[in-house]
Scaffold this motif. Structure first.
Motif, PDB file in Angstrom:
ATOM      1  N   ALA A  55       0.895   7.020  -6.740  1.00 12.20           N
ATOM      2  CA  ALA A  55      -0.423   7.537  -7.132  1.00 12.20           C
ATOM      3  C   ALA A  55      -0.318   8.822  -7.959  1.00 12.20           C
ATOM      4  O   ALA A  55      -1.088   9.004  -8.915  1.00 12.20           O
ATOM      5  CB  ALA A  55      -1.294   7.757  -5.894  1.00 12.20           C
ATOM      6  N   GLN A  68      -4.649   2.205  -7.932  1.00 11.52           N
ATOM      7  CA  GLN A  68      -4.417   1.749  -6.562  1.00 11.52           C
ATOM      8  C   GLN A  68      -4.839   0.298  -6.345  1.00 11.52           C
ATOM      9  O   GLN A  68      -4.707  -0.220  -5.232  1.00 11.52           O
ATOM     10  CB  GLN A  68      -5.127   2.674  -5.592  1.00 11.52           C
ATOM     11  CG  GLN A  68      -4.590   4.095  -5.607  1.00 11.52           C
ATOM     12  CD  GLN A  68      -3.095   4.167  -5.256  1.00 11.52           C
ATOM     13  OE1 GLN A  68      -2.729   4.031  -4.103  1.00 11.52           O
ATOM     14  NE2 GLN A  68      -2.238   4.373  -6.252  1.00 11.52           N
ATOM     15  N   SER A  95       2.024   1.740  -3.512  1.00 14.77           N
ATOM     16  CA  SER A  95       0.935   2.229  -4.362  1.00 14.77           C
ATOM     17  C   SER A  95       0.666   3.706  -4.127  1.00 14.77           C
ATOM     18  O   SER A  95       0.491   4.482  -5.079  1.00 14.77           O
ATOM     19  CB  SER A  95      -0.342   1.419  -4.092  1.00 14.77           C
ATOM     20  OG  SER A  95      -0.180   0.072  -4.473  1.00 14.77           O
ATOM     21  N   ARG A  96       0.642   4.117  -2.871  1.00 13.26           N
ATOM     22  CA  ARG A  96       0.388   5.529  -2.558  1.00 13.26           C
ATOM     23  C   ARG A  96       1.508   6.425  -3.090  1.00 13.26           C
ATOM     24  O   ARG A  96       1.246   7.529  -3.593  1.00 13.26           O
ATOM     25  CB  ARG A  96       0.241   5.724  -1.047  1.00 13.26           C
ATOM     26  CG  ARG A  96      -1.062   5.180  -0.477  1.00 13.26           C
ATOM     27  CD  ARG A  96      -1.265   5.670   0.950  1.00 13.26           C
ATOM     28  NE  ARG A  96      -0.193   5.233   1.842  1.00 13.26           N
ATOM     29  CZ  ARG A  96      -0.237   4.118   2.560  1.00 13.26           C
ATOM     30  NH1 ARG A  96      -1.304   3.321   2.479  1.00 13.26           N
ATOM     31  NH2 ARG A  96       0.755   3.791   3.361  1.00 13.26           N
ATOM     32  N   MET A 145       0.831  -1.212   0.000  1.00 11.47           N
ATOM     33  CA  MET A 145       0.000   0.000   0.000  1.00 11.47           C
ATOM     34  C   MET A 145       0.861   1.256   0.000  1.00 11.47           C
ATOM     35  O   MET A 145       0.523   2.251  -0.653  1.00 11.47           O
ATOM     36  CB  MET A 145      -0.929  -0.028   1.203  1.00 11.47           C
ATOM     37  CG  MET A 145      -1.978  -1.136   1.147  1.00 11.47           C
ATOM     38  SD  MET A 145      -2.925  -1.270   2.682  1.00 11.47           S
ATOM     39  CE  MET A 145      -3.943  -2.725   2.325  1.00 11.47           C
ATOM     40  N   GLU A 146       1.984   1.211   0.726  1.00  5.51           N
ATOM     41  CA  GLU A 146       2.900   2.355   0.739  1.00  5.51           C
ATOM     42  C   GLU A 146       3.453   2.593  -0.666  1.00  5.51           C
ATOM     43  O   GLU A 146       3.540   3.745  -1.135  1.00  5.51           O
ATOM     44  CB  GLU A 146       4.039   2.094   1.721  1.00  5.51           C
ATOM     45  CG  GLU A 146       5.044   3.226   1.812  1.00  5.51           C
ATOM     46  CD  GLU A 146       6.230   2.888   2.712  1.00  5.51           C
ATOM     47  OE1 GLU A 146       7.183   3.704   2.758  1.00  5.51           O
ATOM     48  OE2 GLU A 146       6.223   1.816   3.348  1.00  5.51           O
TER      49      GLU A 146
END
Length: 812
Positions: free
Chosen positions: A315, A321, A311-312, A308-309
C-alpha cells in the motif's frame, strides 16, 4: 488497442500485431532489459522456421521446446505457430525427474523433435532404463531429432508462413497425472483466441491499453497464455522476467511492474508468500504501483488472508487495494474459467466446516458460534465469456445454488481432448459436452468434469478443493488445504511447507483413514519434534481432528506447474520410508510428557489428574476443563478422544483405547481407573486391535561415538573429479588450465578479458537435484559452490566406506 475479431488463428493475429508499435520487454539481472517489437518477433520466428524446415521438421510434427532463455523460447514457439508445427513446451530438466517426464512425453508423440539446450537429449537418454520398453526404444533416436538452439538471434532467410486453420492444434500442454503418465491437452487456435478475448474482456476498461508483466514460466499455461499469447495477439506491450531470476530475487517482480508501468500481472498463491519473505518494508524503494489494476491470483488454492497481507504490504507504494483478483481455471479449459471482477476487493465466504461435503448444502456463518468450526473459501466470481459452469452430483444431475458438488464446464474454450489418447478423451466428456473436472472426465451429456468440488453462490463460483484429495473422517469431509492453512500458522511454517494427505484404511488396518502431515524440514530432530507438537495442537484446536503422523521431508514433490504431488508422499509412507523417523518422534514425544509419567508412576491421583487436565487443555483450547465433568461435554469429540488416547499411550506406556475413555468419562475417573490397573497388566488394557508403538531409535546425543571419516572427494580444473584422476594429473605433469569454455561468463566486451586461459571446472551446471531431494527451482537458487560441496561431501563419505543415509551420518 487493436481488435482481433477478424483474426482466425494466432498466425493472423501476430501478422496484425506486427503492424503496431507494441512488443516485448525482456527483463534481465540488475534492472537490465531489451525491447523487441512484434514485427521483430515475427521476423525472428520466420527465420527460425526456415532453420527448422532445413533440419527436416514438417507441418504436423511435434517440437518439444526446452530452454530457460525467454527470448529463444518465444522465437521457437512462434516459429512452430507460423509453420503449423505442434509446439510442446517442456521444462528444462535439472535432474532425473524432469528428464523422465520428457521421456514419457516423447513416447506419446507421433513425430517428435527436441529443440533447445544441447544437454537435454543426453539427460533424457540417461534415464531410458527407467521407462517402458516402447518409450525407451523411441528415445533411441532422440539425438538424431535434436536441434541445438543457443540464442534467439539468428541470421538467414525468412520462411513462408504455412496455411493454418482455427481448429489446428497450436500447442499441447502436458501435465503428469497421479500415475506419472502424462496427458497432453490439445489447445487449438480457436480455443486460444476465444479464451484470450474473454480474459481481456473481463479485465479491460476504458483508457490506455493494458500493459502486462510476468515472471511465470512459459511452460505453464498461466504464464504462456495470459502473459504472452494474450498480449501478443492483441498487440499489447508486455514484459517477461526469467522465472529463475524471480526465484532468486522475487523483488524484481514489483520493480519490473513499476518500471513498465504495468496494469496486469499475477501468480499463484505461493508467489505472494515468497515475495513477502524477501520484502523489507523500511528499505528505500522507488516503486510506483499505482498503475497495477489486476494481479491475477490463481493456479492453486487461494488464501485471501495472504492476498490481503500482500496488498497491505505494498500500500505505501500506491498499490490499489482492489488489485488482487482471484481466478479459477485449468488447462482443459484453455486457461481461465471464472474470475472476480477487477476493482472489487477479494473476499471469502465463511461456512460451517461440518457442512461442506458433496451433495450437502453449505451453511454460512456470520460470526462465532459455540461448537461450530468455521472455514473460509475465496469467492472466484462469475464464469467469463464463452464458458458455462455447473455443479453436478455423481450421477451428473445439476445441483442447486449453495450445494457442494462436482465443478463441470462447457464452452468454446474447452479442449476437444487429449493428444493421442482416445481413451482418456472418451472418459472425460459428458454426452452433452460438459467437462467434469473431477477426474478430468467428460460426462455422458458432454460436460467436462474438472476434478474439483465447489458450489455456486449468487451464481459466483466457490471452489472447496480437489475431489480425490478429500480426507473423510467419521463421515465428514475435510479438505487438505484447510488443514494445511491451520498447520502453517505454527511458528516457523508457512503454506508452502505443509502437505496434508489421507492414509487409507487398507494401509493403516484401522476403521478410519489416518491423517498425515508432511512438513518441509531440513534441521535437527529436536526442533522438528517441537514443530510436530505445535502442528498437532493447532489442527486439533481449530479443526477438531487428530493428526496421526507429522513427518519431516527434505522436499515437497510438485509438478512443473507447481501442483503438489500428494500421491508420491503417500507412496513413500506405504513403502515404510518413515518408520524410523516415526519411532524417533514418538520417543521424543513420550519424553516430553515426563511430568505426566512421573505423576502416574508415583501413584499420586490428584497430581496425575491435574496433569491429565493440562494435556486435555492442549487438545481443546478455551479455558479450564473440570476434573469431574465428562470430556464429551467439555469440547471433546470422538476424534479429539482418539488424539487424547494416542498421547496417553506414548506418555504412559499404556495402550489406551478410546473405549476406555468413553467408559471413564471424566478426568478424575480416567486418573483413578488408570492408577488402579495392575502395572504388569497395563499393556494388555491397550489398543487391543492396534500394533504396539514402534521401538524408538537410540537418541542422537553428545555421548554418541565420534566418527573418523577417511575419504576424499574433489573437483579440480582439467576435468579432475576423482582422487585417481588427480594423481594421474600430478604424475603426468599436465597443465590443467584451458581456454574459456563456451557459455562461461557470457559475451564479454572487447578488452575486458586480460587472459586467454584459466583453471575451469567442467559441468558446474550439472547437479542431481532429485537425488538430494531438492526441487529444480531450489537447486537453481543454491550457489554453485554449495552444490559442489553437497556432491563432494557425499562422495567423501562413500569413499570412507560410510552410508550417508544412515542415522549415524544424518537424520531424516
Amino acid at each position: 488497442m487493436k481488435s482481433q475479431q477478424d483474426a482466425m488463428t494466432l498466425s493472423h493475429a501476430l501478422a496484425s500485431s506486427a503492424g503496431t508499435a507494441g512488443g516485448i520487454t525482456y527483463f534481465g539481472a540488475s534492472r537490465g532489459s531489451s525491447f523487441l517489437s512484434y514485427a521483430g518477433l515475427r521476423g525472428r520466428a520466420l527465420r527460425w522456421l526456415h532453420r527448422l524446415r532445413e533440419a527436416g521438421v514438417q507441418p504436423g510434427d511435434e517440437v518439444l521446446i526446452a530452454t530457460d532463455d525467454t527470448e529463444l523460447f518465444t522465437a521457437l514457439f512462434w516459429a512452430c505457430i507460423l509453420g503449423r508445427i505442434i509446439a510442446v513446451p517442456v521444462s528444462t530438466p535439472t535432474g532425473d525427474e524432469g528428464a523422465l517426464k520428457i521421456g514419457h512425453i516423447w513416447g506419446v508423440l507421433h513425430r517428435p523433435w527436441l529443440v533447445g539446450d544441447a544437454r537435454v537429449a543426453g539427460r533424457v537418454r540417461a534415464v531410458a532404463d527407467q521407462l517402458d520398453a516402447a518409450t525407451a526404444a523411441a528415445l533411441a533416436r532422440i539425438e538424431a531429432r535434436t536441434l541445438v538452439a543457443d540464442s534467439a538471434q539468428i541470421e538467414g532467410p525468412e520462411a513462408a508462413q504455412a496455411e493454418v486453420g482455427p481448429e489446428d492444434i497450436a500447442f499441447v500442454q502436458f501435465s503428469s497425472g497421479s500415475t506419472g503418465a502424462p496427458k497432453g491437452v490439445m489447445v487449438t487456435h480457436a480455443n486460444l483466441l476465444t479464451n484470450c478475448a474473454a480474459i481481456l474482456g473481463a479485465i479491460d476498461h476504458p483508457g490506455a491499453p493494458p500493459r502486462f508483466v510476468s515472471w511465470m514460466p512459459l511452460t505453464h499455461d498461466f504464464g504462456i497464455i495470459w502473459f504472452h499469447i494474450l498480449p501478443t495477439v492483441f498487440g499489447l506491450d508486455h514484459g517477461l522476467i526469467p522465472t529463475k531470476l524471480f526465484v532468486r530475487n522475487p523483488l524484481v517482480w514489483m520493480q519490473a511492474a513499476s518500471d513498465l508501468k504495468a496494469n496486469v500481472t499475477g501468480g499463484p498463491n505461493f508467489s505472494y508468500r515468497h515475495f513477502l519473505k524477501y520484502f523489507e518494508p523500511d528499505a528505500p524503494r522507488d516503486w510506483d504501483l499505482s498503475h497495477l489494476r489486476v494481479i491475477a491470483n490463481g493456479a492453486e488454492p487461494i488464501a485471501c488472508a495472504l492476498g490481503m497481507e500482500f496488498s497491505r504490504a505494498l500500500a505505501p507504494f500506491k498499490l490499489p487495494q482492489t488489485a488482487l483478483t482471484p481466478a479459477y481455471g485449468l488447462a482443459e479449459g484453455t486457461l481461465v474459467v471464472s474470475m472476480a471482477p477487477p476493482d472489487e476487493a477479494m473476499f471469502s465466504v465463511v461456512v460451517d466446516r461440518a457442512q461442506v461435503s458433496p451433495g450437502q448444502p453449505v451453511r454460512e456463518i456470520d460470526g462465532p458460534e459455540p461448537g461450530v468450526s468455521p472455514v473460509d473459501f475465496a469467492d472466484i466470481g462469475r464464469p467469463i465469456a464463452d464458458v458455462a459452469v455447473r455443479i453436478a452430483d455423481d450421477d451428473g444431475a445439476e445441483l442447486a445454488q449453495g450445494v457442494v458438488g462436482r465443478i463441470q464446464i462447457r464452452g468454446a474454450s474447452v479442449t476437444r481432448g487429449y493428444y493421442n489418447n482416445a481413451a482418456a478423451t472418451l472418459a472425460a466428456f459428458t454426452a452433452d459436452g460438459w467437462l467434469d473436472t473431477g477426474d478430468l472426465a467428460f460426462t455422458a451429456d458432454g460436460w467436462l468434469d474438472t476434478g474439483d468440488l465447489g458450489f455456486l453462490r449468487n451464481h459466483r463460483l466457490i471452489v472447496t478443493g480437489r475431489r480425490k484429495d478429500v480426507i473423510i473422517l467419521n463421515g465428514a469431509n475435510f479438505y487438505p488445504q484447510d488443514i494445511e492453512r491451520v498447520a502453517s500458522t505454527v511458528e516457523g511454517l508457512d503454506l508452502n511447507m505443509v502437505v496434508a494427505c489421507a492414509i487409507g484404511r487398507e494401509v493403516t488396518g484401522d476403521d478410519r483413514e489416518h491423517v498425515a502431515l508432511f512438513v518441509l524440514h531440513r534441521r535437527d530432530a529436536e526442533s522438528f519434534a517441537r514443530i510436530a507438537a505445535g502442528v498437532r495442537d493447532a489442527v486439533l484446536s481449530e479443526i477438531g481432528i487428530p493428526v496421526d503422523y507429522v513427518l519431516p521431508v527434505a522436499r515437497i514433490p510438485k509438478t512443473t506447474s507447481g501442483k503438489v504431488q500428494r500421491y508420491q508422499l503417500v507412496q513413500r509412507f506405504v513403502a515404510g520410508e518413515f518408520q524410523e523417523v516415526r519411532a524417533d518422534l514418538e520417543a521424543r514425544e513420550a519424553a516430553d510428557a515426563a511430568e505426566l509419567a512421573a505423576a502416574f508412576a508415583a501413584g499420586d491421583e490428584a497430581a496425575f489428574a491435574a496433569h491429565l487436565g493440562a494435556l486435555a487443555r492442549r487438545i481443546v483450547e478455551g479455558g479450564e476443563i473440570a476434573l469431574d465433568r465428562p470430556l464429551m461435554e467439555s469440547g471433546f469429540t470422538s476424534l479429539r478422544l482418539v488424539e487424547f488416547a494416542r498421547r496417553l499411550t506414548l506418555a504412559l506406556g499404556l495402550r489406551v483405547q478410546v473405549t476406555f475413555l468413553f467408559e471413564h468419562a471424566t478426568l478424575s475417573a480416567i486418573a483413578s481407573a488408570l492408577l488402579a490397573l495392575p502395572r504388569a497388566d497395563a499393556m494388555v488394557d491397550a489398543r487391543a486391535d492396534d500394533a504396539a508403538p514402534s521401538a524408538p531409535l537410540a537418541p542422537l546425543t553428545a555421548s554418541a561415538p565420534r566418527i573418523a571419516v577417511s575419504g576424499l572427494a574433489l573437483r579440480l580444473p582439467g576435468g579432475v573429479e576423482t582422487p585417481d584422476a588427480f594423481l594421474d594429473l600430478l604424475l603426468a605433469g599436465r597443465d590443467a588450465t584451458s581456454g574459456k569454455p563456451a557459455g562461461r561468463w557470457g559475451d564479454l566486451p572487447a578488452g575486458l578479458c586480460i587472459t586467454e586461459r584459466g583453471g575451469y571446472l567442467t559441468d558446474i551446471e550439472t547437479f542431481p537435484a532429485r537425488f538430494f531431494n531438492l526441487t529444480p527451482a531450489e537447486a537453481e537458487a543454491i550457489d554453485p559452490q554449495q552444490r559442489l560441496l553437497l556432491m563432494t561431501a557425499w562422495e567423501a563419505l562413500e569413499r570412507a566406506g560410510l552410508d550417508p543415509t544412515t542415522p549415524a551420518c544424518s537424520w531424516a
